[in-house]
Design an enzyme around this catalytic site. Structure first.
Site, PDB file in Angstrom:
ATOM      1  N   GLU A 128       0.823  -1.214   0.000  1.00  0.00           N
ATOM      2  CA  GLU A 128       0.000   0.000   0.000  1.00  0.00           C
ATOM      3  C   GLU A 128       0.858   1.265   0.000  1.00  0.00           C
ATOM      4  O   GLU A 128       0.479   2.280  -0.585  1.00  0.00           O
ATOM      5  CB  GLU A 128      -0.898   0.019   1.250  1.00  0.00           C
ATOM      6  CG  GLU A 128      -2.243  -0.631   1.079  1.00  0.00           C
ATOM      7  CD  GLU A 128      -3.171   0.174   0.209  1.00  0.00           C
ATOM      8  OE1 GLU A 128      -2.899   0.305  -1.002  1.00  0.00           O
ATOM      9  OE2 GLU A 128      -4.188   0.658   0.714  1.00  0.00           O
ATOM     10  N   THR A 181      -5.084  11.011  -5.162  1.00  0.00           N
ATOM     11  CA  THR A 181      -5.015  10.873  -3.702  1.00  0.00           C
ATOM     12  C   THR A 181      -4.225  12.041  -3.112  1.00  0.00           C
ATOM     13  O   THR A 181      -4.564  12.574  -2.049  1.00  0.00           O
ATOM     14  CB  THR A 181      -4.373   9.526  -3.322  1.00  0.00           C
ATOM     15  OG1 THR A 181      -5.148   8.493  -3.928  1.00  0.00           O
ATOM     16  CG2 THR A 181      -4.377   9.293  -1.822  1.00  0.00           C
TER      17      THR A 181
HETATM   18  P1  ADP Z   1      -7.645   3.251  -4.451  1.00  0.00           P
HETATM   19  O1  ADP Z   1      -8.125   4.210  -3.414  1.00  0.00           O
HETATM   20  O2  ADP Z   1      -8.711   2.917  -5.424  1.00  0.00           O
HETATM   21  O3  ADP Z   1      -6.947   2.047  -3.897  1.00  0.00           O
HETATM   22  P2  ADP Z   1      -5.100   4.385  -4.703  1.00  0.00           P
HETATM   23  O4  ADP Z   1      -4.890   5.827  -5.067  1.00  0.00           O
HETATM   24  O5  ADP Z   1      -4.863   3.937  -3.307  1.00  0.00           O
HETATM   25  O6  ADP Z   1      -6.542   3.989  -5.234  1.00  0.00           O
HETATM   26  O7  ADP Z   1      -4.157   3.450  -5.593  1.00  0.00           O
HETATM   27  C1  ADP Z   1      -4.103   3.558  -6.945  1.00  0.00           C
HETATM   28  C2  ADP Z   1      -2.655   3.824  -7.370  1.00  0.00           C
HETATM   29  O8  ADP Z   1      -1.848   2.650  -7.157  1.00  0.00           O
HETATM   30  C3  ADP Z   1      -2.580   4.130  -8.848  1.00  0.00           C
HETATM   31  O9  ADP Z   1      -1.622   5.140  -9.023  1.00  0.00           O
HETATM   32  C4  ADP Z   1      -2.079   2.831  -9.477  1.00  0.00           C
HETATM   33  O10 ADP Z   1      -1.341   3.051 -10.637  1.00  0.00           O
HETATM   34  C5  ADP Z   1      -1.190   2.260  -8.366  1.00  0.00           C
HETATM   35  N1  ADP Z   1      -1.098   0.789  -8.419  1.00  0.00           N
HETATM   36  C6  ADP Z   1       0.032   0.059  -8.502  1.00  0.00           C
HETATM   37  N2  ADP Z   1      -0.253  -1.251  -8.510  1.00  0.00           N
HETATM   38  C7  ADP Z   1      -1.587  -1.381  -8.433  1.00  0.00           C
HETATM   39  C8  ADP Z   1      -2.474  -2.490  -8.402  1.00  0.00           C
HETATM   40  N3  ADP Z   1      -2.053  -3.746  -8.482  1.00  0.00           N
HETATM   41  N4  ADP Z   1      -3.789  -2.235  -8.291  1.00  0.00           N
HETATM   42  C9  ADP Z   1      -4.246  -0.965  -8.213  1.00  0.00           C
HETATM   43  N5  ADP Z   1      -3.469   0.136  -8.245  1.00  0.00           N
HETATM   44  C10 ADP Z   1      -2.127  -0.070  -8.362  1.00  0.00           C
END
Ligand code: ADP
Length: 307
Positions: A128, A181
Site C-alpha cells: 500500500e 489521492t
Molecule cells: P484506491 O483508493 O482505489 O486504492 P489508490 O490511489 O490507493 O486507489 O491506488 C491507486 C494507485 O496505485 C494508482 O496510481 C495505481 O497506478 C497504483 N497501483 C500500482 N499497482 C496497483 C495495483 N495492483 N492495483 C491498483 N493500483 C495499483
C-alpha cells in the site's frame, strides 16, 4: 499447494468519522488473482487484465507486498501472479489494497498458511505504501479480515476485527473522474480544534457502539465527519445532492469512501440499499462522466479462495 485462485474484495476506508482508523469489507466487488509456484525463486507478475498497471514487481503494489512477505518466509521456490482487475485504480474503494491483500494471502496459502491473516496485514501495508506514500492499514486490514477493522494503534500494531450487523448494506457510487489521492490529501487541514476533536470522538465511539450493538439508528446518528468531509467533499461532483437523496431515501448515513471520489451510504437491508442506488442513479443521470453503482452486503470473510 501448487496454485490458488482468490477473490480480493473492495473496501471502504474511513467510514466517515473513522478517518485513517476504520475500514469495512465489501462482498460483491473485487478483483481476482491467480498464484502458481515456480522453480525459480522470487516473484513474477505474469499478466494483468482489466487495467493498465505495471508488470514490474517494484512498481505494482501486489509485487511490493509479495516481495515483503517472501523476504519473511524465504520459501525455496518462487511465485507467479496473474491479476484480473475489476476495481478501478484510484476509485477510493481500495483498488491497490485488494492487490496488496491478495498478494500476501495467495503467497501465504502456497507456503502452507504459516501466518494468520492478521499477521499478513503488515506485509500488505508495505505494498500500500507504494500507492499512497505511507503504509496504512484501513483498506488492507478489512480486505484480509472481513467485516469492520479498527486500527487502534500502528506502533505497536493493534487491529480489532468487528463483525458487521447482519442487515447492514452499503451502496457505493463511483463517479469516474480523476481525483488524485495527493490532491485529496492536500485539501486537509493540518490541525483541528479541541471542540471538533471531541465531537469526532463522540461520533466514532457512537459508530463503534452501534456496530457492536447492531443499533442501526445509532450507526446513522454517528456517521458524521468533521475532519475531512467538509474539505474533501468539494472535490466530488454532486456530493451534497447525492448525500441528501441517500438520506431522503432511508440511508442511515452517507460519506466519502477512502480518499474519494467514491461515496458510500450505509443502509439497513438490501431493499433500502437498492432504493438508495436508484435515487443516486437519477442524480447523475445527465452527468458527462460514467458512474458505477454497487449494492453490497458487508463481506464477513475478506479475501477468499475461489474453487
Ligand atoms: P484506491 O483508493 O482505489 O486504492 P489508490 O490511489 O490507493 O486507489 O491506488 C491507486 C494507485 O496505485 C494508482 O496510481 C495505481 O497506478 C497504483 N497501483 C500500482 N499497482 C496497483 C495495483 N495492483 N492495483 C491498483 N493500483 C495499483
Amino acid at each position: 499447494m501448487e496454485a490458488i485462485k482468490i477473490f480480493c474484495p473492495a473496501t471502504i476506508a474511513n467510514v466517515s468519522c473513522g478517518f485513517d482508523v476504520l475500514g469495512l469489507c465489501l462482498d460483491s466487488v473485487g478483483d481476482e488473482m491467480y498464484f502458481e509456484k515456480r522453480a525459480e525463486k522470487g516473484v513474477v507478475i505474469k499478466e494483468i487484465t482489466g487495467a493498465d498497471l505495471p508488470l514490474e514487481v517494484e512498481k505494482n503494489v501486489a509485487g511490493v507486498a509479495a516481495l515483503a512477505l517472501l523476504e519473511k518466509l524465504q520459501p525455496d521456490f518462487g511465485i507467479e501472479i496473474t491479476i484480473h482487475k475489476k476495481i478501478k485504480a484510484g476509485s477510493g474503494i481500495g483498488s491497490s489494497a485488494a492487490s496488496a491483500a491478495g498478494a500476501v494471502y495467495g503467497i501465504n496459502a502456497i507456503c502452507g498458511y504459516p501466518l494468520t491473516n492478521k499477521e499478513l496485514i503488515y506485509y500488505a501495508m508495505q505494498g500500500e505504501a507504494l500507492a499512497s506514500g505511507a503504509p496504512h492499514a484501513d483498506n488492507v486490514a478489512p480486505a484480509l479480515l472481513g467485516g469492520f477493522a479498527f486500527i487502534r494503534s500502528y506502533e505497536p500494531m493493534d487491529i480489532i476485527e468487528i463483525k458487521a450487523p447482519s442487515e447492514l448494506y452499503a451502496t457505493v457510487i463511483h463517479p469516474q473522474i480523476e481525483l488524485r489521492t495527493m490532491d485529496a490529501r492536500s485539501v486537509l487541514k493540518k490541525s483541528v480544534s479541541l471542540q471538533t476533536a471531541i465531537r469526532q470522538c463522540g461520533n466514532l465511539g457512537g459508530l463503534m457502539s452501534g456496530i457492536f450493538l447492531s443499533d442501526y439508528d445509532l450507526i446513522g446518528r454517528s456517521l458524521q465527519d468533521e475532519f475531512v468531509e467538509p474539505m474533501r467533499s468539494l472535490l466530488i461532483p454532486n456530493f451534497d445532492r447525492l448525500k441528501q437523496v441517500a438520506l431522503e431515501n432511508g440511508a442511515l448515513g452517507s460519506g466519502i469512501s477512502g480518499a474519494g471520489p467514491s461515496m458510500f451510504a450505509l443502509c439497513k437491508g438490501k431493499e433500502n440499499a437498492q432504493r438508495v442506488a436508484l435515487a443516486m442513479r437519477e442524480v447523475v443521470a445527465d452527468a458527462d462522466y460514467a458512474n458505477e453503482i454497487h449494492v453490497c452486503a458487508i463481506n464477513p470473510n475478506g479475501v477468499k479462495e475461489l474453487r
